[in-house]
Design an enzyme around this catalytic site. Structure first.
Site, short mmCIF file in Angstrom:
data_model
loop_
_atom_site.label_atom_id
_atom_site.label_comp_id
_atom_site.label_asym_id
_atom_site.label_seq_id
_atom_site.Cartn_x
_atom_site.Cartn_y
_atom_site.Cartn_z
N PRO A 9 14.83 4.35 16.01
CA PRO A 9 15.93 5.16 16.51
C PRO A 9 16.08 6.52 15.83
O PRO A 9 15.90 6.63 14.62
CB PRO A 9 17.16 4.30 16.25
N ASN A 10 16.39 7.50 16.65
CA ASN A 10 16.70 8.87 16.23
C ASN A 10 15.48 9.67 15.77
O ASN A 10 15.61 10.85 15.46
CB ASN A 10 17.78 8.89 15.13
N ARG A 17 17.60 16.88 14.18
CA ARG A 17 18.34 15.96 13.33
C ARG A 17 18.21 16.35 11.84
O ARG A 17 17.09 16.41 11.32
CB ARG A 17 17.71 14.59 13.57
N TYR A 22 14.86 15.89 7.18
CA TYR A 22 13.68 15.46 7.95
C TYR A 22 12.74 16.61 8.35
O TYR A 22 11.69 16.37 8.94
CB TYR A 22 14.12 14.68 9.20
N ASN A 74 7.77 3.27 11.35
CA ASN A 74 8.97 3.84 10.75
C ASN A 74 10.13 3.31 11.57
O ASN A 74 10.43 3.84 12.64
CB ASN A 74 8.94 5.38 10.79
N ALA A 77 16.74 3.53 11.09
CA ALA A 77 17.85 2.78 10.50
C ALA A 77 17.66 1.26 10.60
O ALA A 77 18.24 0.51 9.81
CB ALA A 77 19.16 3.19 11.16
N HIS A 80 16.83 -1.05 7.57
CA HIS A 80 17.82 -1.58 6.63
C HIS A 80 18.64 -2.74 7.21
O HIS A 80 19.52 -3.26 6.54
CB HIS A 80 18.75 -0.45 6.17
N ASP A 87 10.44 -10.34 11.60
CA ASP A 87 9.89 -11.55 12.22
C ASP A 87 8.81 -11.24 13.25
O ASP A 87 7.83 -11.98 13.38
CB ASP A 87 11.02 -12.36 12.88
N GLU A 98 4.55 0.66 6.29
CA GLU A 98 5.88 1.21 6.55
C GLU A 98 5.91 2.67 6.08
O GLU A 98 5.45 2.97 4.98
CB GLU A 98 6.88 0.37 5.75
N HIS A 100 8.40 6.25 5.74
CA HIS A 100 9.68 6.97 5.85
C HIS A 100 9.42 8.43 5.52
O HIS A 100 8.77 8.73 4.50
CB HIS A 100 10.73 6.38 4.91
N SER A 102 11.70 10.70 4.73
CA SER A 102 12.53 11.13 3.59
C SER A 102 12.30 10.23 2.38
O SER A 102 11.67 9.18 2.48
CB SER A 102 14.01 11.08 4.00
N ARG A 107 18.21 8.07 -1.82
CA ARG A 107 19.37 8.28 -0.93
C ARG A 107 20.41 7.18 -1.12
O ARG A 107 20.45 6.55 -2.17
CB ARG A 107 18.87 8.43 0.52
N ARG A 111 20.37 2.31 2.01
CA ARG A 111 18.97 2.56 2.43
C ARG A 111 17.95 1.93 1.48
O ARG A 111 16.76 2.06 1.66
CB ARG A 111 18.70 4.07 2.53
C1 DQA Z 1 13.99 7.13 7.84
C2 DQA Z 1 15.01 6.76 6.75
C3 DQA Z 1 16.09 5.84 7.30
O1 DQA Z 1 17.01 5.50 6.29
C4 DQA Z 1 16.83 6.56 8.43
O2 DQA Z 1 17.79 5.69 8.98
C5 DQA Z 1 15.91 7.10 9.47
C6 DQA Z 1 14.67 7.73 9.05
C7 DQA Z 1 12.95 8.15 7.33
O3 DQA Z 1 11.96 8.36 8.03
O4 DQA Z 1 13.14 8.77 6.26
O5 DQA Z 1 16.22 7.08 10.64
O6 DQA Z 1 13.29 5.97 8.21
#
Ligand code: DQA
Length: 144
Positions: A9-10, A17, A22, A74, A77, A80, A87, A98, A100, A102, A107, A111
């Protein structure tokens, strides 16, 4: 070698954003970077993004039937909160990394938990878009 790059998401809002966290580059820029890297390395890559947890579970399950060799994820959110994504990764048993963008470890406290990290063989944080490339190379080298 077939890799699935999954963004949660996002992440479609990259560039708009919180650019201080980011960066100014867009989701399309990210996909262009990944696609050109994989082309050079002869890796078949499929990049998917969803704002919906169930869609991400479906994409992970589909990777099993598509005989994907590695997953870069990635989960945004959902990192977390989502036991369902953990699963799904365990269900398909495909090597996964995985990523990320950021520095999540520097943070907020909420997170600091990552459910998918219980499965992923590596976690890359705070390297921006380069983290995805590092993850792809890690999976490609490991599968040789
Ligand atoms: C993220 C870090 C997450 O905490 C956040 O909710 C994101 C982006 C990152 O790529 O740094 O949506 O996964």
């Amino acid at each position: 070698m077939k890799i699935l790059v999954l963004n949660g998401p996002n992440l479609n809002m990259l560039g708009i954003r919180e650019p201080d966290i980011y960066g100014a580059q867009t989701y399309d820029n990210l996909i262009a970077l990944i696609t050109s890297h994989c082309e050079k390395k002869g890796i078949e890559v499929n990049c998917l993004q969803s704002n919906h947890e169930g869609d991400l579970v479906d994409y992970i399950q589909q990777a099993y039937f598509d005989k994907v060799d590695g997953i870069v994820i990635n989960p945004g959110a959902y990192t977390h909160t989502s036991v369902a994504l953990l699963d799904a990764l365990k269900a398909v048993s495909i090597p996964a990394v995985e990523v990320h963008i950021s520095k999540v470890n520097e943070r907020e406290a909420f997170r600091q938990i990552s459910y998918v990290s219980y499965y992923c063989s590596k976690t890359i944080t705070g390297k921006g878009f380069d983290g995805y490339i590092e993850a792809i190379d890690f999976l490609a080298d490991g599968a040789k």
